[in-house]
Design a protein around this motif. Structure first.
Motif, short mmCIF file in Angstrom:
data_model
loop_
_atom_site.label_atom_id
_atom_site.label_comp_id
_atom_site.label_asym_id
_atom_site.label_seq_id
_atom_site.Cartn_x
_atom_site.Cartn_y
_atom_site.Cartn_z
N LEU A 97 0.30 -6.08 12.82
CA LEU A 97 -0.94 -6.34 12.09
C LEU A 97 -2.05 -5.48 12.67
N MET A 98 -2.83 -4.87 11.80
CA MET A 98 -3.92 -4.01 12.29
C MET A 98 -5.08 -4.01 11.32
N GLU A 99 -6.17 -3.46 11.81
CA GLU A 99 -7.37 -3.30 10.99
C GLU A 99 -7.02 -2.56 9.71
N PHE A 100 -7.55 -3.01 8.59
CA PHE A 100 -7.37 -2.31 7.32
C PHE A 100 -8.40 -1.20 7.23
N ILE A 101 -7.94 0.02 7.01
CA ILE A 101 -8.87 1.15 6.84
C ILE A 101 -9.12 1.33 5.34
N GLY A 102 -10.35 1.07 4.94
CA GLY A 102 -10.71 1.10 3.53
C GLY A 102 -11.67 -0.06 3.31
N ILE A 115 -6.74 -6.90 6.44
CA ILE A 115 -5.83 -6.33 7.43
C ILE A 115 -4.73 -5.51 6.74
N ALA A 116 -4.10 -4.66 7.52
CA ALA A 116 -2.89 -3.97 7.05
C ALA A 116 -1.70 -4.60 7.78
N ILE A 117 -0.65 -4.89 7.02
CA ILE A 117 0.56 -5.51 7.58
C ILE A 117 1.68 -4.48 7.47
N LYS A 118 2.08 -3.92 8.61
CA LYS A 118 3.13 -2.91 8.58
C LYS A 118 4.45 -3.57 8.97
N ILE A 119 5.40 -3.56 8.05
CA ILE A 119 6.69 -4.21 8.29
C ILE A 119 7.77 -3.14 8.38
N TYR A 157 -0.88 13.80 6.40
CA TYR A 157 -0.45 12.51 5.85
C TYR A 157 -0.74 11.36 6.80
N ASN A 158 -0.92 11.66 8.08
CA ASN A 158 -1.15 10.60 9.06
C ASN A 158 -2.58 10.59 9.59
N ILE A 159 -3.49 11.15 8.78
CA ILE A 159 -4.92 11.04 9.10
C ILE A 159 -5.62 10.54 7.84
N LEU A 170 -6.86 8.48 12.87
CA LEU A 170 -5.44 8.76 13.11
C LEU A 170 -4.62 7.49 12.91
N ILE A 171 -3.51 7.59 12.20
CA ILE A 171 -2.65 6.42 12.00
C ILE A 171 -1.20 6.77 12.39
N ASP A 172 -0.33 5.76 12.29
CA ASP A 172 1.12 5.96 12.40
C ASP A 172 1.55 6.44 13.79
N MET A 173 1.51 5.55 14.77
CA MET A 173 1.78 5.96 16.15
C MET A 173 3.06 5.40 16.72
N PRO A 199 -8.32 7.14 1.57
CA PRO A 199 -7.41 8.26 1.24
C PRO A 199 -6.99 9.04 2.49
N HIS A 200 -5.94 9.86 2.33
CA HIS A 200 -5.54 10.78 3.39
C HIS A 200 -6.48 11.98 3.39
N ILE A 201 -6.62 12.66 4.53
CA ILE A 201 -7.53 13.83 4.54
C ILE A 201 -7.10 14.89 3.53
N ILE A 232 0.85 -1.19 0.00
CA ILE A 232 0.00 0.00 0.00
C ILE A 232 0.89 1.24 0.00
N SER A 233 2.01 1.15 0.70
CA SER A 233 2.86 2.33 0.85
C SER A 233 4.27 1.94 1.30
N THR A 234 5.26 2.64 0.80
CA THR A 234 6.63 2.45 1.28
C THR A 234 7.12 3.77 1.83
N GLY A 235 7.40 3.82 3.12
CA GLY A 235 7.84 5.06 3.76
C GLY A 235 9.30 4.97 4.14
N LYS A 236 9.71 5.90 5.00
CA LYS A 236 11.12 5.95 5.40
C LYS A 236 11.54 4.71 6.19
N GLU A 237 10.67 4.25 7.08
CA GLU A 237 11.05 3.13 7.95
C GLU A 237 10.29 1.85 7.69
N1 LIG Z 1 -4.41 0.41 8.77
C1 LIG Z 1 -4.24 0.91 7.56
N2 LIG Z 1 -5.19 0.75 6.62
C2 LIG Z 1 -5.01 1.28 5.38
N3 LIG Z 1 -3.93 1.96 4.98
C3 LIG Z 1 -2.96 2.15 5.87
C4 LIG Z 1 -3.05 1.64 7.20
N4 LIG Z 1 -1.93 1.97 7.87
C5 LIG Z 1 -1.17 2.66 7.01
N5 LIG Z 1 -1.76 2.78 5.80
C6 LIG Z 1 -1.21 3.46 4.61
O1 LIG Z 1 0.19 3.33 4.60
C7 LIG Z 1 0.82 4.63 4.70
C8 LIG Z 1 2.05 4.53 5.59
O2 LIG Z 1 1.68 4.14 6.88
P1 LIG Z 1 2.31 4.83 8.15
O3 LIG Z 1 2.10 6.29 8.08
O4 LIG Z 1 1.78 4.11 9.34
O5 LIG Z 1 3.84 4.44 7.97
P2 LIG Z 1 5.14 5.34 7.88
O6 LIG Z 1 6.28 4.49 8.21
O7 LIG Z 1 4.95 6.59 8.64
O8 LIG Z 1 5.27 5.74 6.44
P3 LIG Z 1 5.83 7.17 6.03
O9 LIG Z 1 7.30 7.17 6.38
O10 LIG Z 1 5.50 7.24 4.59
O11 LIG Z 1 5.07 8.19 6.87
C9 LIG Z 1 -0.26 5.53 5.26
O12 LIG Z 1 -0.05 6.87 4.91
C10 LIG Z 1 -1.52 4.95 4.66
O13 LIG Z 1 -1.69 5.41 3.33
#
Ligand SMILES: Nc1ncnc2c1ncn2[C@@H]1O[C@H](COP(=O)(O)OP(=O)(O)OP(=O)(O)O)[C@@H](O)[C@H]1O
Ligand SMILES: [Mg+2]
Length: 253
Positions: free
Chosen positions: A144-149, A75-79, A193-195, A203-206, A156-158, A56-61
């Protein structure tokens, strides 16, 4: 096919992931070190994960993937990437949090602690009635967390939706008040970006969120309020008084 790609394909096959276009091969190559493969295996074996889908997304970490969990629930799988994440930035948010005094200082130790911290922060927030993705479990660097969508489409982001401005802003402030006075944490990386927006703001990304007793909690909260009000002012909301917002969120605590 070069050796690197063949290796990645073998790893994907071991995890029963059918996702082999060239873009996602690169993403998987960055994420799938041996330890992460084992962790995903264990989560598959224990039934927390039924299937792993695309990124879904590749961020810094971290990289966030779509997946199916127990009972085929989305579900959303954040690795968190062990080798290629910017883990030095994590330390100021870990030091000073009494819950994580005894952290191991190795790269993987810090990242595992960070992942567990995000799980705990989401849990505390959710228990206090804050709208966040419901955390399911965390293991090592995988959360692992609830998938928002819905139906595989992430919300989408706000920043990317047409929303009722005043109403949405108000809901975010109510959430932040519950986060501060109920969960007793400060988000510390709040921005448009985190809402996410799915019927309401979420609110996401805690990972970086800290308890209100953290020495920098107040300055993190001010930064959050400034980011938020700047965004809503750009969108057209007027007369946002940051001092009032601060008082409302902290509720005299
Ligand atoms: N539970 C979720 N359901 C749906 N999409 C999600 C979920 N969690 C994260 N995402 C998507 O993945 C993106 C990145 O997630 P998150 O902000 O938690 O990680 P991050 O490491 O901060 O990434 P970044 O460095 O890009 O900010 C979110 O902006 C959102 O688009
Ligand atoms: Mg983010």
């Amino acid at each position: 096919m070069d050796i690197k790609n063949r290796e990645i394909d073998e790893k994907l096959a071991r995890l029963r992931i059918r996702d082999k276009d060239s873009d996602s091969r690169k993403i998987w190559g960055d994420v799938l070190d041996e330890r992460t493969i084992l962790t995903l295996y264990r989560l598959l074996k224990r039934g927390f994960i039924e299937a792993i889908g695309g990124a879904i997304s590749t961020g810094k970490e971290a990289t966030v993937f779509y997946g199916l969990g127990e009972d085929a629930r989305e579900i959303a799988i954040k690795i968190y990437r062990i080798e290629t994440s910017d883990f030095r930035e994590m330390e100021p948010y870990l030091a000073g949090d009494p819950r994580f005094d005894n952290i191991k200082r190795s790269r993987s130790g810090i990242i595992y602690t960070w992942t567990q911290k995000e799980y705990k922060n989401l849990k505390r927030a959710s228990n206090a009635g804050v709208r966040v993705p419901e955390p399911i479990t965390s293991m090592n660097n995988v959360l692992l967390m609830e998938f928002i969508g819905e139906e595989e489409v992430p919300a989408p982001h706000i920043k990317d939706v047409d929303m009722a401005l005043e109403e949405t802003f108000e809901k975010i402030i109510v959430n932040l008040r519950k986060l501060y006075t109920g969960a007793r944490i400060v988000h510390a990386d709040l921005s448009e970006y985190n809402i996410l927006y799915h019927h309401q703001p979420i609110l996401i990304d805690m990972g970086q969120s800290v308890t209100i007793s953290h020495p920098n909690a107040t300055s993190f909260l001010w930064r959050d309020i400034k980011n938020l009000s700047k965004f809503f002012e750009r969108r057209g909301l007027e007369d946002l008084n940051e001092k009032d917002l601060f008082n409302r969120i902290t509720g005299g605590l």
